[in-house]
Design an enzyme around this catalytic site. Structure first.
Site, PDB file in Angstrom:
ATOM      1  N   LYS A  53      31.791  45.351  30.400  1.00  0.00           N
ATOM      2  CA  LYS A  53      31.851  45.804  31.793  1.00  0.00           C
ATOM      3  C   LYS A  53      32.244  47.282  31.854  1.00  0.00           C
ATOM      4  CE  LYS A  53      32.843  41.155  33.438  1.00  0.00           C
ATOM      5  NZ  LYS A  53      33.845  40.149  33.780  1.00  0.00           N
ATOM      6  N   GLN A  97      40.372  40.063  34.599  1.00  0.00           N
ATOM      7  CA  GLN A  97      39.587  39.110  33.801  1.00  0.00           C
ATOM      8  C   GLN A  97      40.320  37.759  33.713  1.00  0.00           C
ATOM      9  OE1 GLN A  97      36.450  39.824  32.489  1.00  0.00           O
ATOM     10  NE2 GLN A  97      36.386  37.661  31.967  1.00  0.00           N
ATOM     11  N   ASP A 120      35.109  41.299  42.386  1.00  0.00           N
ATOM     12  CA  ASP A 120      34.701  39.976  41.885  1.00  0.00           C
ATOM     13  C   ASP A 120      34.422  39.020  43.042  1.00  0.00           C
ATOM     14  OD1 ASP A 120      34.282  39.572  39.200  1.00  0.00           O
ATOM     15  OD2 ASP A 120      36.411  39.262  38.719  1.00  0.00           O
TER      16      ASP A 120
END
Ligand code: NDP
Length: 297
Positions: A53, A97, A120
């Site tokens: 990412k 994460q 997200d």
């Protein structure tokens, strides 16, 4: 019938080219989108995903900051870090994460992220915005990527019966909400199946668009789809393969060989949904930066 392959790798490449241009144009106006990724612990898969990412963000001209914390990090320390990132004007997107180490309450951490920086799309405010059909919501990257893949390969969900297999908060549920949305890429009639669904095949055979997000190889086989269906395989599963140097290969949830003889279009694994997820993270970061810069929320 031999299905057309919907290449996520190719579509993601096009999207990333578009984003490169957009980011370059923003930089000329003095706006550099910023993404912070937070990795707690040393899970190898998480480390790999976060690394990918950040690399993708940097390649797009996005300012990226990776923060790596130890496996024993305390909840307060992590929440303080989120507060600091929320207040940092150079950071427009924050990604924590998952999964987090077990001493940390995941829901507390997700709730602490400023919803405007929640690239997200997991904050309850954004989940609510998605459920109520807000067109400006930061939608979760994987399902948003699936919609982009469908639209860009000429499959309009409008009026079609979409069956989503899987009801997780990360994939299945937001996938269903996006397909249902009264907006471009939505307007489908949606059914969600899960592990308690009786006679899964009877349900999946009614799908014009079938999305598998289960986490188990061969969950969808040839006899479970109707001719002409479009199949999107979100699954990412490792199966032993002694013929490979690393001892395994990655497969989806769908029996690709069998189903592609019946379907009209299908995504491969790897090279399908995976690259789209990263492209959508970048897109969400750029969108978040533009909105924060303009004062729009
Ligand atoms: P979860 O394990 O959170 O959810 C799986 C869902 O599948 C659950 O709703 C479960 O039902 C359902 N399910 C399990 N077994 C069956 C079955 N036999 N029949 C019908 N439904 C079943 O997984 P995620 O949603 O997080 O991920 C799904 C897959 O997608 C995984 O392989 C994951 O690795 C992959 N993935 C890929 C991404 C990418 O970028 N390519 C990104 C995110 C995920 P129940 O709710 O009843 O337990």
């Amino acid at each position: 019938m031999s299905a057309k392959i919907i290449s996520g790798k190719e579509i993601a490449g096009t999207i990333r080219d578009e984003l490169n241009e957009q980011v370059a144009a923003l930089a000329k106006e003095g706006l550099v989108p910023g993404l912070a990724t937070v990795l707690a612990g040393d899970d190898p898969a998480s480390r790999l995903y976060v690394g990918m990412k950040n690399k993708a963000a940097a390649a797009a001209g996005i300012h990226s900051r990776q923060i790596t914390l130890s496996d024993s990090v305390g909840e307060t320390e992590l929440l303080d870090l989120i507060s600091e990132l929320n207040a940092d004007p150079a950071i427009h997107g924050i990604l924590v994460q998952l999964p987090l180490p077990r001493q940390i309450d995941e829901s507390k951490v997700l709730l602490a992220i400023d919803p405007d920086k929640d690239v997200d799309g997991f904050h309850p405010v954004n989940v609510g915005r998605l459920a109520t059909g807000d067109p400006n919501v930061l939608a979760p990257c994987t399902p948003r990527g699936v919609i982009e893949m469908l639209v860009r390969s000429g499959v309009d969900p409008s009026g079609k019966h979409a069956v989503v297999v899987g009801r997780s908060n990360i994939v299945g549920k937001p996938m269903a909400l996006l397909l249902l949305r009264k907006a471009a890429g939505g307007n489908a009639t949606v059914t969600v199946a899960h592990s308690r669904t009786r006679d899964l095949g009877a349900v999946t055979r009614t799908a014009d668009i079938l999305i598998a997000a289960v986490g188990w190889p061969n969950t969808v086989t040839r006899d479970m789809v109707k001719p002409g269906v479009t199949v999107i395989d979100v699954g990412t599963n490792r199966v032993d393969d002694p013929s490979r140097e690393r001892g395994y290969r990655v497969v989806g949830d769908v029996d690709f060989e069998g189903v592609s003889e019946v379907a009209s279009a299908i995504t491969p694994v790897p090279g399908g949904v995976g690259p789209m997820t990263i492209a959508m993270l970048l897109a969400n970061t750029v969108e978040a930066a533009i909105r924060q810069n303009s004062g729009a929320r």
